[in-house]
Design a protein around this motif. Structure first.
Motif, PDB file in Angstrom:
ATOM      1  N   VAL A 176       0.848  -1.191   0.000  1.00  0.00           N
ATOM      2  CA  VAL A 176       0.000   0.000   0.000  1.00  0.00           C
ATOM      3  C   VAL A 176       0.884   1.242   0.000  1.00  0.00           C
ATOM      4  N   GLN A 177       0.493   2.199  -0.840  1.00  0.00           N
ATOM      5  CA  GLN A 177       1.121   3.520  -0.846  1.00  0.00           C
ATOM      6  C   GLN A 177       0.022   4.575  -0.818  1.00  0.00           C
ATOM      7  N   VAL A 178       0.251   5.646  -0.027  1.00  0.00           N
ATOM      8  CA  VAL A 178      -0.701   6.758   0.066  1.00  0.00           C
ATOM      9  C   VAL A 178       0.034   8.034  -0.338  1.00  0.00           C
ATOM     10  N   PHE A 179      -0.536   8.770  -1.298  1.00  0.00           N
ATOM     11  CA  PHE A 179       0.059  10.015  -1.780  1.00  0.00           C
ATOM     12  C   PHE A 179      -0.932  11.159  -1.539  1.00  0.00           C
ATOM     13  N   ASP A 180      -0.373  12.312  -1.108  1.00  0.00           N
ATOM     14  CA  ASP A 180      -1.213  13.497  -0.860  1.00  0.00           C
ATOM     15  C   ASP A 180      -1.470  14.220  -2.180  1.00  0.00           C
ATOM     16  N   PRO A 181      -2.239  15.299  -2.182  1.00  0.00           N
ATOM     17  CA  PRO A 181      -2.538  16.007  -3.443  1.00  0.00           C
ATOM     18  C   PRO A 181      -1.303  16.468  -4.192  1.00  0.00           C
ATOM     19  N   ALA A 182      -0.166  16.625  -3.498  1.00  0.00           N
ATOM     20  CA  ALA A 182       1.053  17.061  -4.172  1.00  0.00           C
ATOM     21  C   ALA A 182       1.871  15.891  -4.670  1.00  0.00           C
ATOM     22  N   ASP A 183       1.313  14.689  -4.659  1.00  0.00           N
ATOM     23  CA  ASP A 183       1.981  13.438  -5.076  1.00  0.00           C
ATOM     24  C   ASP A 183       3.179  13.110  -4.202  1.00  0.00           C
ATOM     25  N   THR A 184       3.095  13.562  -2.969  1.00  0.00           N
ATOM     26  CA  THR A 184       4.156  13.227  -2.022  1.00  0.00           C
ATOM     27  C   THR A 184       3.730  11.990  -1.253  1.00  0.00           C
ATOM     28  N   PRO A 185       4.623  10.954  -1.172  1.00  0.00           N
ATOM     29  CA  PRO A 185       4.240   9.746  -0.421  1.00  0.00           C
ATOM     30  C   PRO A 185       4.070  10.074   1.058  1.00  0.00           C
ATOM     31  N   VAL A 186       2.936   9.680   1.575  1.00  0.00           N
ATOM     32  CA  VAL A 186       2.616   9.968   2.957  1.00  0.00           C
ATOM     33  C   VAL A 186       2.851   8.752   3.836  1.00  0.00           C
ATOM     34  N   ALA A 187       2.459   7.567   3.322  1.00  0.00           N
ATOM     35  CA  ALA A 187       2.602   6.344   4.116  1.00  0.00           C
ATOM     36  C   ALA A 187       2.706   5.157   3.166  1.00  0.00           C
ATOM     37  N   ALA A 188       3.246   4.030   3.730  1.00  0.00           N
ATOM     38  CA  ALA A 188       3.364   2.787   2.963  1.00  0.00           C
ATOM     39  C   ALA A 188       3.359   1.626   3.928  1.00  0.00           C
ATOM     40  N   THR A 189       3.101   0.445   3.434  1.00  0.00           N
ATOM     41  CA  THR A 189       3.085  -0.751   4.276  1.00  0.00           C
ATOM     42  C   THR A 189       4.470  -1.025   4.809  1.00  0.00           C
ATOM     43  N   PRO A 190       4.574  -1.716   5.978  1.00  0.00           N
ATOM     44  CA  PRO A 190       5.885  -2.030   6.536  1.00  0.00           C
ATOM     45  C   PRO A 190       6.737  -2.832   5.548  1.00  0.00           C
ATOM     46  N   GLY A 191       8.038  -2.505   5.543  1.00  0.00           N
ATOM     47  CA  GLY A 191       8.925  -3.183   4.609  1.00  0.00           C
ATOM     48  C   GLY A 191       8.924  -2.561   3.237  1.00  0.00           C
ATOM     49  N   PHE A 192       8.104  -1.577   3.055  1.00  0.00           N
ATOM     50  CA  PHE A 192       8.015  -0.903   1.757  1.00  0.00           C
ATOM     51  C   PHE A 192       8.161   0.583   2.035  1.00  0.00           C
ATOM     52  N   SER A 193       9.271   1.144   1.640  1.00  0.00           N
ATOM     53  CA  SER A 193       9.615   2.511   2.013  1.00  0.00           C
ATOM     54  C   SER A 193       8.618   3.508   1.456  1.00  0.00           C
ATOM     55  N   ALA A 194       8.279   4.458   2.279  1.00  0.00           N
ATOM     56  CA  ALA A 194       7.344   5.486   1.842  1.00  0.00           C
ATOM     57  C   ALA A 194       7.957   6.370   0.775  1.00  0.00           C
ATOM     58  N   ARG A 195       9.294   6.354   0.668  1.00  0.00           N
ATOM     59  CA  ARG A 195       9.953   7.167  -0.322  1.00  0.00           C
ATOM     60  C   ARG A 195      10.108   6.471  -1.673  1.00  0.00           C
ATOM     61  N   GLU A 196       9.634   5.256  -1.749  1.00  0.00           N
ATOM     62  CA  GLU A 196       9.708   4.531  -3.018  1.00  0.00           C
ATOM     63  C   GLU A 196       8.844   5.237  -4.054  1.00  0.00           C
ATOM     64  N   PRO A 197       9.212   5.128  -5.335  1.00  0.00           N
ATOM     65  CA  PRO A 197       8.347   5.676  -6.384  1.00  0.00           C
ATOM     66  C   PRO A 197       7.000   4.974  -6.357  1.00  0.00           C
ATOM     67  N   PRO A 198       5.995   5.540  -6.988  1.00  0.00           N
ATOM     68  CA  PRO A 198       4.670   4.901  -6.989  1.00  0.00           C
ATOM     69  C   PRO A 198       4.729   3.493  -7.596  1.00  0.00           C
ATOM     70  N   ILE A 199       3.932   2.621  -7.043  1.00  0.00           N
ATOM     71  CA  ILE A 199       3.850   1.253  -7.594  1.00  0.00           C
ATOM     72  C   ILE A 199       3.491   1.295  -9.058  1.00  0.00           C
ATOM     73  N   THR A 200       2.629   2.186  -9.419  1.00  0.00           N
ATOM     74  CA  THR A 200       2.165   2.308 -10.796  1.00  0.00           C
ATOM     75  C   THR A 200       2.013   3.778 -11.137  1.00  0.00           C
ATOM     76  N   ASN A 201       2.122   4.091 -12.380  1.00  0.00           N
ATOM     77  CA  ASN A 201       1.956   5.461 -12.850  1.00  0.00           C
ATOM     78  C   ASN A 201       0.539   5.731 -13.326  1.00  0.00           C
ATOM     79  N   LEU A 202      -0.383   4.868 -12.946  1.00  0.00           N
ATOM     80  CA  LEU A 202      -1.774   5.056 -13.355  1.00  0.00           C
ATOM     81  C   LEU A 202      -2.305   6.344 -12.738  1.00  0.00           C
ATOM     82  N   ARG A 203      -3.020   7.113 -13.542  1.00  0.00           N
ATOM     83  CA  ARG A 203      -3.643   8.340 -13.059  1.00  0.00           C
ATOM     84  C   ARG A 203      -5.133   8.241 -13.355  1.00  0.00           C
ATOM     85  N   PRO A 204      -5.885   7.623 -12.466  1.00  0.00           N
ATOM     86  CA  PRO A 204      -7.313   7.438 -12.733  1.00  0.00           C
ATOM     87  C   PRO A 204      -8.064   8.765 -12.663  1.00  0.00           C
ATOM     88  N   ASP A 205      -9.262   8.747 -13.207  1.00  0.00           N
ATOM     89  CA  ASP A 205     -10.155   9.908 -13.089  1.00  0.00           C
ATOM     90  C   ASP A 205     -10.466  10.130 -11.616  1.00  0.00           C
TER      91      ASP A 205
END
Length: 461
Positions: A77-106
């Motif tokens: 799990v990754q959570v990004f704020d409106p500025a696309d800054t990573p806010v939180a991630a699951t343990p063992g997965f750094s919050a500073r990692e790039p997004p899992i996917t570059n999908l930009r849904p509506d």
């Protein structure tokens, strides 16, 4: 010869049936795997969507908490704020990692896709959801990934399918082998019995299976063939015995006459001896001729059948040579049959010779056409034949006492040859009731000749 050609029938059937069942089971297993995997993927995707919706609701209500991202769903799990800054991630997965996917849904919809070789998960395939969630400060983005379903779904399902595959194929092989073995048991019995049969011992018969099927038909046909073979062998043995006996008689008579003449050459009447030898030679020649005819008929040798004017043939044979008794003719004009002219002449002359031998004063020859059947009757006014002897006279070398008294030089083959010629023409020759003497009736498939043909046929009465 290849190994396959050396295999037994039951082995071939077993291999073929097992192969077919293996193919069926393989296709069924593939379809089952595809169907189960599709259902599992849909279920896993639906669970992922449900979890994403629930997590988005919690984030909107109370923000992001570490407990929320480590609830044991085996999801990244990754959570990004409106500025696309990573806010939180699951343990063992750094919050500073790039997004899992570059999908930009509506902003009002989410996107679920299946992706492989993501930078965060090299060599793996994942089901990924990108879910936008609305908060007071703007639109946040929730990315979640869960492991994709492998092609075999799971070890337990694969093991179950493999076990079922092996069980069905094995049961098919065993059942086919047993069924074919039971089915072929009569074949083994038939083969064993046929192996015991020799040319000198044709009394054996193959066992007939109790079920009405092709094997029973085969056994019955084999037994009928053995019956015919035994009859033919017995007939040939009787024929050889009778022929040697009848050939021996004229030869013995000729030898005695010659020996006697040589012992007393001066007292011998040589012209009389020569005439006696000629008589014996004629009988011997007649016998050899009949034997050759019998051999040809037994071998099925027959010339081509052509249309024959039976009325003309009978008339010509009656005119050809005079008889010692009167011949009364009652011939229907224009009777035509399909046959071999030489054989028909031989048949007719055998009947006429037999009738002349037994007639007292006259022979009656009648030819009619009855319902597409030519009927030729040869009757004599002699003593006739006893009912219990009416079939005996058609046996080879059979000569009744009356026949021997009237003509000691007969061969006993005339009537058997006549009947056999009739049968080769798809006809019959029988001895039927008569007020006096013997009445031989020949029936052959026939027809009427065109009027222009039989109008010229001479008929004498």
């Amino acid at each position: 010869m290849s190994t396959w050609h050396r295999c037994s029938i039951r082995t071939r059937f077993t291999v073929v049936a097992s192969t077919v069942m293996a193919l069926i089971c393989t296709v069924a297993a593939v379809f089952a795997l595809v169907a189960v995997r599709k259902a599992v993927v849909e279920d896993r995707t639906q669970r992922l969507v449900i979890h994403a919706v629930d997590m988005a609701r919690q984030i909107r209500q109370s923000g992001v908490s570490p407990h929320m991202l480590s609830d044991g769903h085996n999801e990244a799990v990754q959570v990004f704020d409106p500025a696309d800054t990573p806010v939180a991630a699951t343990p063992g997965f750094s919050a500073r990692e790039p997004p899992i996917t570059n999908l930009r849904p509506d902003v009002d919809a989410y996107t679920v896709v299946r992706l492989c070789d993501l930078h965060a998960f090299p060599g793996q395939c994942k089901i990924v959801i990108s879910y936008p969630l609305h908060r007071a400060d703007g639109v946040w983005l929730l990315n979640m990934a869960v492991a994709d379903v492998p092609w075999y779904v799971g070890p337990r399902l694969l093991a179950s399918l493999a076990a079922g595959w092996l069980l069905l194929v094995g049961m098919t092989a065993a059942g086919t082998y047993r069924t074919v073995s039971k089915t072929l048991e009569p074949v083994g019995a038939i083969s064993g019995k046929l192996a015991q049969i020799t040319a000198s011992d044709l009394g054996h018969r193959v066992p007939v299976p109790k079920y009405r099927d092709e094997l029973r038909d085969l056994a019955e046909i084999a037994n009928k063939t053995l019956d015919r073979a035994q009859t033919a062998v017995e007939q040939q043995l009787r024929f050889a015995s009778d022929a040697s006996h009848d050939l021996r008689n004229p030869l013995a008579a000729m030898r005695v006459q010659i020996d006697e003449a040589l012992m007393y050459p001066k007292e011998t009447d040589w012209p009389q001896t020569a005439n006696a030898l000629l008589d014996s030679m004629e009988r011997l020649q007649d016998l050899v001729t009949d034997l050759l005819q019998i051999a040809r008929l037994d071998a099925g040798i027959s010339s081509r059948h052509d249309p024959v004017d039976l009325t003309g043939l009978v008339t010509a044979e009656l005119d050809r040579r005079p008889r010692r008794v009167a011949v009364i003719r009652r011939l229907t004009p224009g009777v035509v049959i399909d046959g071999e002219r030489i054989g028909l002449v031989r048949l007719l002359n055998n009947l006429l010779d037999n009738a002349e031998r037994h007639a007292d004063s006259a022979i009656t020859v009648t030819l009619t056409l009855e319902a597409d059947t030519a009927v030729l009757e040869v009757c004599d006014d002699g003593e006739g034949i006893a009912p219990d002897q009416q079939e005996v006279i058609f046996q080879r070398f059979a000569r009744l006492e009356a026949s021997r008294r009237r003509d000691a030089g007969g061969t006993g083959l005339g009537l058997p040859i006549a009947r056999q010629i009739a049968e080769t023409h798809n006809g019959t020759l029988t001895l039927e009731d008569s007020p006096r003497g013997a009445r031989f009736v020949l029936r052959l498939p026939g027809r009427a000749a065109p009027p222009a043909d039989h109008a010229r046929t001479p008929t004498k009465v």
